[in-house]
Design an enzyme around this catalytic site. Structure first.
Site, PDB file in Angstrom:
ATOM      1  N   ARG A 224       0.362  -1.377  -0.052  1.00  0.00           N
ATOM      2  CA  ARG A 224       0.417  -0.187   0.267  1.00  0.00           C
ATOM      3  C   ARG A 224       0.803   1.712  -0.320  1.00  0.00           C
ATOM      4  NH1 ARG A 224      -3.520  -2.479  -1.409  1.00  0.00           N
ATOM      5  NH2 ARG A 224      -5.605  -3.171  -0.674  1.00  0.00           N
ATOM      6  N   HIS A 272      -2.109   0.599  -9.682  1.00  0.00           N
ATOM      7  CA  HIS A 272      -2.528   0.118  -9.133  1.00  0.00           C
ATOM      8  C   HIS A 272      -3.212  -1.067  -9.773  1.00  0.00           C
ATOM      9  CE1 HIS A 272      -4.603  -0.881  -4.613  1.00  0.00           C
ATOM     10  NE2 HIS A 272      -4.020  -1.675  -5.172  1.00  0.00           N
TER      11      HIS A 272
HETATM   12  P1  NDP Z   1      -2.129 -11.653   4.335  1.00  0.00           P
HETATM   13  O1  NDP Z   1      -2.752 -11.226   5.458  1.00  0.00           O
HETATM   14  O2  NDP Z   1      -2.189 -13.098   3.651  1.00  0.00           O
HETATM   15  O3  NDP Z   1      -0.515 -12.006   4.692  1.00  0.00           O
HETATM   16  C1  NDP Z   1       0.048 -11.084   5.524  1.00  0.00           C
HETATM   17  C2  NDP Z   1       1.213 -11.121   5.895  1.00  0.00           C
HETATM   18  O4  NDP Z   1       2.245 -10.322   6.398  1.00  0.00           O
HETATM   19  C3  NDP Z   1       1.413 -12.188   6.874  1.00  0.00           C
HETATM   20  O5  NDP Z   1       2.558 -13.622   6.226  1.00  0.00           O
HETATM   21  C4  NDP Z   1       2.132 -11.186   8.149  1.00  0.00           C
HETATM   22  O6  NDP Z   1       2.931 -12.132   8.635  1.00  0.00           O
HETATM   23  C5  NDP Z   1       2.764 -10.429   7.530  1.00  0.00           C
HETATM   24  N1  NDP Z   1       2.615  -9.146   8.118  1.00  0.00           N
HETATM   25  C6  NDP Z   1       1.785  -8.634   8.596  1.00  0.00           C
HETATM   26  N2  NDP Z   1       1.725  -7.487   9.810  1.00  0.00           N
HETATM   27  C7  NDP Z   1       3.380  -7.664   9.526  1.00  0.00           C
HETATM   28  C8  NDP Z   1       4.560  -7.377  10.769  1.00  0.00           C
HETATM   29  N3  NDP Z   1       3.672  -5.820  11.556  1.00  0.00           N
HETATM   30  N4  NDP Z   1       6.040  -7.542  10.761  1.00  0.00           N
HETATM   31  C9  NDP Z   1       6.570  -9.322   9.463  1.00  0.00           C
HETATM   32  N5  NDP Z   1       4.941  -9.043   9.208  1.00  0.00           N
HETATM   33  C10 NDP Z   1       4.054  -8.589   9.186  1.00  0.00           C
HETATM   34  O7  NDP Z   1      -2.069 -10.526   3.455  1.00  0.00           O
HETATM   35  P2  NDP Z   1      -1.785 -11.084   2.160  1.00  0.00           P
HETATM   36  O8  NDP Z   1      -0.771 -12.009   1.795  1.00  0.00           O
HETATM   37  O9  NDP Z   1      -3.146 -11.228   1.311  1.00  0.00           O
HETATM   38  O10 NDP Z   1      -1.861 -10.076   1.093  1.00  0.00           O
HETATM   39  C11 NDP Z   1      -0.907  -8.854   1.728  1.00  0.00           C
HETATM   40  C12 NDP Z   1      -1.509  -7.818   1.692  1.00  0.00           C
HETATM   41  O11 NDP Z   1      -0.574  -7.731  -0.475  1.00  0.00           O
HETATM   42  C13 NDP Z   1      -2.718  -6.678   1.817  1.00  0.00           C
HETATM   43  O12 NDP Z   1      -3.154  -6.731   2.324  1.00  0.00           O
HETATM   44  C14 NDP Z   1      -3.029  -5.338   0.448  1.00  0.00           C
HETATM   45  O13 NDP Z   1      -2.342  -4.365   0.508  1.00  0.00           O
HETATM   46  C15 NDP Z   1      -1.203  -5.988  -0.845  1.00  0.00           C
HETATM   47  N6  NDP Z   1      -1.981  -6.083  -2.141  1.00  0.00           N
HETATM   48  C16 NDP Z   1      -2.338  -5.373  -3.100  1.00  0.00           C
HETATM   49  C17 NDP Z   1      -2.480  -5.579  -4.464  1.00  0.00           C
HETATM   50  C18 NDP Z   1      -1.843  -4.935  -5.514  1.00  0.00           C
HETATM   51  O14 NDP Z   1      -2.408  -5.185  -6.776  1.00  0.00           O
HETATM   52  N7  NDP Z   1      -1.228  -3.593  -5.338  1.00  0.00           N
HETATM   53  C19 NDP Z   1      -3.406  -6.982  -4.663  1.00  0.00           C
HETATM   54  C20 NDP Z   1      -3.682  -7.789  -3.834  1.00  0.00           C
HETATM   55  C21 NDP Z   1      -2.943  -7.399  -2.116  1.00  0.00           C
HETATM   56  P3  NDP Z   1       1.928 -13.622   9.692  1.00  0.00           P
HETATM   57  O15 NDP Z   1       2.187 -14.637   8.367  1.00  0.00           O
HETATM   58  O16 NDP Z   1       3.216 -13.948  10.759  1.00  0.00           O
HETATM   59  O17 NDP Z   1       0.971 -13.194  10.331  1.00  0.00           O
END
Ligand code: NDP
Length: 309
Positions: A224, A272
């Site tokens: 984001r 995006h």
């Molecule tokens: P998930 O919720 O499945 O995964 C999030 C990951 O981030 C997990 O591995 C989590 O760790 C990790 N994480 C969260 N907080 C922290 C932190 N503080 N420190 C370290 N690691 C952290 O999300 P998705 O994979 O489904 O999507 C990720 C993001 O991708 C979305 O939120 C969106 O912003 C972006 N996106 C962008 C798109 C685009 O077209 N540009 C399209 C789709 C998504 P843990 O495994 O330990 O919980």
């Protein structure tokens, strides 16, 4: 009476596509905020929804993001205590892998340099590295990040991944938590951000992170816009510390015409578009969840509201 789903989406095209796709299910009712039956809605499907949604439609008992992320719901809806579900879509994961693969190839095979050289009619060859000598670091190993990391590893890259909790992924060296963050960054030639945006990750792509990367690294931000401190990136590119950045997401979208990132050398801007879900897929998942909701069954793909993802 069939359950009612309200569409609160500030993108006219997506709103009308979802109205059409959800309208195909004859066991639910779909409405827009201006419709007379909107007050009956139990679930709202959202993309940058009206922040006063719950005051206007107090029957709403759960929120469904129309995307993988939930940050666009805004603080007040996320803090409302209602369950929040999101989209998890195999095609979207694959689309993200394709986008990131292009970014990695652009850096690895020096296409960015070749394009720059073309503008000066300069014919220059760069030594060709095997993929396993290019280290790609993926921040966020969730539904999308894990797919991207393992896909890049299958393509032959040396892949590292960082997440909040420890994680094991085939052919990916994994790191977790703040204590292992610098050790991860120090080994990365192309850094891909796939974190969710929340209080813990806001502004994480900043000067100190860039300094921890090896000189000449490339940043790919597909998370984001709020993850990135734009001025710090511009400065890291201008001083030559970073070689390039591919940016798909921005604090303000569409990126304003006079924004410096459009013209900063080394930056590729995409609108995006890294990966999206079809309206049919979003409607399918919303339909499944609203039926589960009225049967008192647990919703699929909910977030942990205390963590913000
Ligand atoms: P998930 O919720 O499945 O995964 C999030 C990951 O981030 C997990 O591995 C989590 O760790 C990790 N994480 C969260 N907080 C922290 C932190 N503080 N420190 C370290 N690691 C952290 O999300 P998705 O994979 O489904 O999507 C990720 C993001 O991708 C979305 O939120 C969106 O912003 C972006 N996106 C962008 C798109 C685009 O077209 N540009 C399209 C789709 C998504 P843990 O495994 O330990 O919980």
């Amino acid at each position: 009476m069939s359950p009612t789903v309200l569409i609160s989406i500030d993108d006219a095209e997506l709103s009308s596509s979802l109205l059409m796709e959800l309208g195909k299910f004859d066991d639910i009712t779909v409405c827009l905020p201006q419709d007379s039956n909107a007050g009956d809605a139990q679930m709202a499907v959202c993309w940058h929804p009206d922040p006063a949604l719950l005051d206007k439609f107090p029957q709403i008992q759960c929120l469904h993001s129309a995307a993988a992320g939930v940050d666009h719901l805004g603080e007040s809806l996320l803090a409302s205590g209602l369950p929040v579900a999101r989209i998890v879509d195999p095609d979207q994961k694959q689309g993200m892998l394709e986008y990131v693969l292009w970014c990695v190839l652009n850096h690895h095979r020096d296409f960015d340099r070749a394009v720059k050289n073309q503008a000066q009619q300069r014919w220059h060859l760069y030594p060709q590295l095997p993929a396993n000598e290019v280290r790609v670091g993926v921040m966020g190993l969730g539904e999308i990040g894990a797919h991207v990391a393992t896909g890049l590893a299958q393509f032959g890259y040396s892949v590292l991944g960082w997440s909040r909790r420890p994680k094991q992924l085939e052919r990916v060296s994994t790191f977790s938590g703040p204590s292992e963050f610098t050790g991860f960054l120090e080994q990365v030639d192309v850094l891909v951000n796939l974190l969710p945006l929340n209080q813990a990750t806001q502004g994480i792509l900043n000067q100190s992170l860039f300094q921890a990367l090896p000189k000449g690294a490339c940043l790919v931000n597909t998370g984001r816009g709020g993850h990135l401190v734009e001025a710090d990136l511009i400065s890291a590119l201008e001083t030559g510390w970073l070689r390039s950045a591919v940016l798909d997401v921005f604090t303000v979208e569409p990126l304003p015409a006079d924004h410096p990132l459009w013209t900063t050398e080394g930056v590729i801007v995409t609108p995006h578009m890294a990966s999206s879900s079809s309206a049919a897929m979003i409607a399918h998942q919303v339909h499944q969840n609203v039926l589960r909701f009225i049967k008192d069954q647990p919703l699929l793909n909910t977030i942990d509201r205390t963590l913000g993802y």
